[in-house]
Scaffold this motif. Structure first.
Motif, PDB file in Angstrom:
ATOM      1  N   ALA A   1       0.779  -1.228   0.000  1.00 35.24           N
ATOM      2  CA  ALA A   1       0.000   0.000   0.000  1.00 35.24           C
ATOM      3  C   ALA A   1       0.813   1.282   0.000  1.00 35.24           C
ATOM      4  N   GLY A   2       2.095   1.215   0.354  1.00 33.51           N
ATOM      5  CA  GLY A   2       2.850   2.459   0.461  1.00 33.51           C
ATOM      6  C   GLY A   2       2.230   3.348   1.523  1.00 33.51           C
ATOM      7  N   GLY A   3       1.858   4.560   1.134  1.00 34.57           N
ATOM      8  CA  GLY A   3       1.222   5.483   2.068  1.00 34.57           C
ATOM      9  C   GLY A   3      -0.274   5.327   2.185  1.00 34.57           C
TER      10      GLY A   3
ATOM     11  N   GLU B   1       1.420  -3.906   4.221  1.00 29.81           N
ATOM     12  CA  GLU B   1       2.787  -3.428   3.991  1.00 29.81           C
ATOM     13  C   GLU B   1       3.742  -4.170   4.908  1.00 29.81           C
ATOM     14  N   ILE B   2       4.968  -4.396   4.426  1.00 28.94           N
ATOM     15  CA  ILE B   2       5.982  -4.996   5.282  1.00 28.94           C
ATOM     16  C   ILE B   2       6.834  -3.929   5.971  1.00 28.94           C
ATOM     17  N   ASP B   3       6.700  -2.679   5.555  1.00 27.56           N
ATOM     18  CA  ASP B   3       7.499  -1.579   6.082  1.00 27.56           C
ATOM     19  C   ASP B   3       6.726  -0.864   7.196  1.00 27.56           C
ATOM     20  N   PRO B   4       7.232  -0.879   8.432  1.00 29.95           N
ATOM     21  CA  PRO B   4       6.506  -0.193   9.509  1.00 29.95           C
ATOM     22  C   PRO B   4       6.372   1.310   9.277  1.00 29.95           C
ATOM     23  N   LEU B   5       7.329   1.911   8.568  1.00 31.29           N
ATOM     24  CA  LEU B   5       7.198   3.333   8.265  1.00 31.29           C
ATOM     25  C   LEU B   5       6.047   3.598   7.300  1.00 31.29           C
ATOM     26  N   ALA B   6       5.782   2.654   6.418  1.00 33.86           N
ATOM     27  CA  ALA B   6       4.638   2.801   5.518  1.00 33.86           C
ATOM     28  C   ALA B   6       3.339   2.798   6.310  1.00 33.86           C
ATOM     29  N   HIS B   7       3.264   1.946   7.339  1.00 33.92           N
ATOM     30  CA  HIS B   7       2.064   1.943   8.168  1.00 33.92           C
ATOM     31  C   HIS B   7       1.921   3.254   8.933  1.00 33.92           C
ATOM     32  N   ALA B   8       3.034   3.795   9.397  1.00 35.71           N
ATOM     33  CA  ALA B   8       2.971   5.090  10.082  1.00 35.71           C
ATOM     34  C   ALA B   8       2.478   6.168   9.123  1.00 35.71           C
TER      35      ALA B   8
ATOM     36  N   ARG C   1      -1.246   5.760   8.582  1.00 34.40           N
ATOM     37  CA  ARG C   1      -2.027   6.295   9.712  1.00 34.40           C
ATOM     38  C   ARG C   1      -2.160   7.808   9.608  1.00 34.40           C
ATOM     39  N   LEU C   2      -1.049   8.488   9.305  1.00 36.51           N
ATOM     40  CA  LEU C   2      -1.099   9.942   9.161  1.00 36.51           C
ATOM     41  C   LEU C   2      -2.014  10.352   8.013  1.00 36.51           C
ATOM     42  N   ASN C   3      -1.905   9.653   6.892  1.00 33.82           N
ATOM     43  CA  ASN C   3      -2.710  10.009   5.722  1.00 33.82           C
ATOM     44  C   ASN C   3      -4.192   9.712   5.942  1.00 33.82           C
ATOM     45  N   ALA C   4      -4.493   8.604   6.610  1.00 32.03           N
ATOM     46  CA  ALA C   4      -5.894   8.293   6.898  1.00 32.03           C
ATOM     47  C   ALA C   4      -6.492   9.342   7.822  1.00 32.03           C
ATOM     48  N   ARG C   5      -5.724   9.724   8.836  1.00 32.13           N
ATOM     49  CA  ARG C   5      -6.203  10.758   9.767  1.00 32.13           C
ATOM     50  C   ARG C   5      -6.425  12.073   9.037  1.00 32.13           C
ATOM     51  N   LEU C   6      -5.519  12.409   8.136  1.00 29.70           N
ATOM     52  CA  LEU C   6      -5.643  13.644   7.368  1.00 29.70           C
ATOM     53  C   LEU C   6      -6.928  13.663   6.545  1.00 29.70           C
TER      54      LEU C   6
ATOM     55  N   GLY D   1      -9.688  11.823   7.332  1.00 33.03           N
ATOM     56  CA  GLY D   1     -10.860  11.531   8.152  1.00 33.03           C
ATOM     57  C   GLY D   1     -11.477  10.174   7.904  1.00 33.03           C
ATOM     58  N   VAL D   2     -10.634   9.174   7.570  1.00 37.82           N
ATOM     59  CA  VAL D   2     -11.142   7.821   7.313  1.00 37.82           C
ATOM     60  C   VAL D   2     -10.378   6.824   8.184  1.00 37.82           C
ATOM     61  N   THR D   3     -10.912   5.618   8.268  1.00 35.60           N
ATOM     62  CA  THR D   3     -10.268   4.542   9.010  1.00 35.60           C
ATOM     63  C   THR D   3      -9.692   3.521   8.041  1.00 35.60           C
ATOM     64  N   VAL D   4      -8.414   3.227   8.220  1.00 37.41           N
ATOM     65  CA  VAL D   4      -7.749   2.189   7.437  1.00 37.41           C
ATOM     66  C   VAL D   4      -7.162   1.173   8.406  1.00 37.41           C
ATOM     67  N   VAL D   5      -7.482  -0.083   8.205  1.00 36.26           N
ATOM     68  CA  VAL D   5      -6.985  -1.170   9.057  1.00 36.26           C
ATOM     69  C   VAL D   5      -5.589  -1.560   8.592  1.00 36.26           C
ATOM     70  N   GLU D   6      -4.696  -1.802   9.529  1.00 40.31           N
ATOM     71  CA  GLU D   6      -3.330  -2.184   9.183  1.00 40.31           C
ATOM     72  C   GLU D   6      -3.189  -3.701   9.103  1.00 40.31           C
ATOM     73  N   ALA D   7      -2.489  -4.144   8.061  1.00 36.24           N
ATOM     74  CA  ALA D   7      -2.131  -5.559   7.930  1.00 36.24           C
ATOM     75  C   ALA D   7      -0.613  -5.625   7.827  1.00 36.24           C
ATOM     76  N   PRO D   8       0.103  -5.630   8.963  1.00 35.77           N
ATOM     77  CA  PRO D   8       1.562  -5.610   8.927  1.00 35.77           C
ATOM     78  C   PRO D   8       2.143  -6.962   8.535  1.00 35.77           C
ATOM     79  N   GLY D   9       3.381  -6.940   8.080  1.00 36.31           N
ATOM     80  CA  GLY D   9       4.042  -8.177   7.693  1.00 36.31           C
ATOM     81  C   GLY D   9       3.638  -8.615   6.295  1.00 36.31           C
ATOM     82  N   ASP D  10       4.141  -9.760   5.893  1.00 36.54           N
ATOM     83  CA  ASP D  10       3.888 -10.285   4.553  1.00 36.54           C
ATOM     84  C   ASP D  10       2.583 -11.083   4.556  1.00 36.54           C
ATOM     85  N   VAL D  11       1.565 -10.551   3.903  1.00 35.65           N
ATOM     86  CA  VAL D  11       0.267 -11.231   3.865  1.00 35.65           C
ATOM     87  C   VAL D  11       0.183 -12.258   2.740  1.00 35.65           C
ATOM     88  N   VAL D  12       1.193 -12.308   1.891  1.00 34.81           N
ATOM     89  CA  VAL D  12       1.153 -13.253   0.765  1.00 34.81           C
ATOM     90  C   VAL D  12       1.039 -14.681   1.301  1.00 34.81           C
TER      91      VAL D  12
END
Length: 207
Positions: free
Chosen positions: A76-78, A97-104, A107-112, A114-125
């Protein structure tokens, strides 16, 4: 992160503001310094890549494609495509995303926005299918990546999910098993793409 980004609007989806880098080198160096590592992957989360922009535009223009559905923004990137899905009425918008900074960044972009995005960290493949729609933007840029994800995406399609692959002409796009559903001309920068426009094709992955 905030010190090296600014709020900007991707050219193809100006209705979605994001925290974006204006140059790649300073934020790349800052990321390496923060992690204490050298030679890391570029900070993909800091840019609105053409595949994600095309997916977001498609979703916003055709909200019925995701409204009430469980949507995954894969690699997902950002989080641009996930944010677009949330704005279009998805029952759940998830960013993988596998990059924790991408999840951060997500979160900032979703807040900006006004929506909710669920995080799926690590490799979901390889994960079982728990989504109705999977959006994958610009993921066929290397052979190992393509070989890793394509069998899983095809399995998800075989299990009934709508798997949409957005590709701006990368070298490792599969030559078969795809059906075109849309096409967009996306303005890009020469620093990232060595040109000023990429034509992005959206394909449905066939089982």
């Amino acid at each position: 992160m905030a010190a090296h980004t600014a709020i900007a609007r991707p050219p193809l989806v100006p209705e979605i503001p994001l925290h974006l880098a204006t140059e790649i080198t300073p934020i790349w160096q800052a990321t390496e310094a923060w992690l204490g590592e050298q030679g890391i992957e570029p900070p993909f989360w800091a840019f609105a890549w053409p595949g994600s922009q095309a997916l977001a535009r498609w979703v916003l223009d055709e909200p019925g494609l995701v409204a009430g559905k469980r949507v995954l923004d894969f690699a997902a990137g950002g989080g641009l495509a996930a944010i677009a899905a949330a704005r279009a009425g998805a029952a759940m918008a998830e960013a993988a995303e596998i990059d924790p900074l991408a999840h951060a960044a997500t979160r900032l972009n979703a807040r900006l926005n006004g929506v909710t995005v669920v995080e799926a960290p690590g490799d979901v493949v390889g994960s079982p299918c728990r989504w109705d729609t999977i959006l994958a933007g610009d993921v066929c840029y290397e052979a190992p990546m393509t070989n890793h994800i394509l069998p899983w995406l095809r399995r998800l399609a075989a299990e009934g999910a709508a798997v949409i692959l957005a590709d701006p002409g990368r070298a490792y796009l599969p030559g078969a098993g795809l059906r075109e559903v849309a096409r967009y001309a996306v303005p890009v920068t020469r620093e990232l793409e060595d040109r000023e426009e990429r034509v992005v094709t959206l394909f449905r992955v066939l089982p």
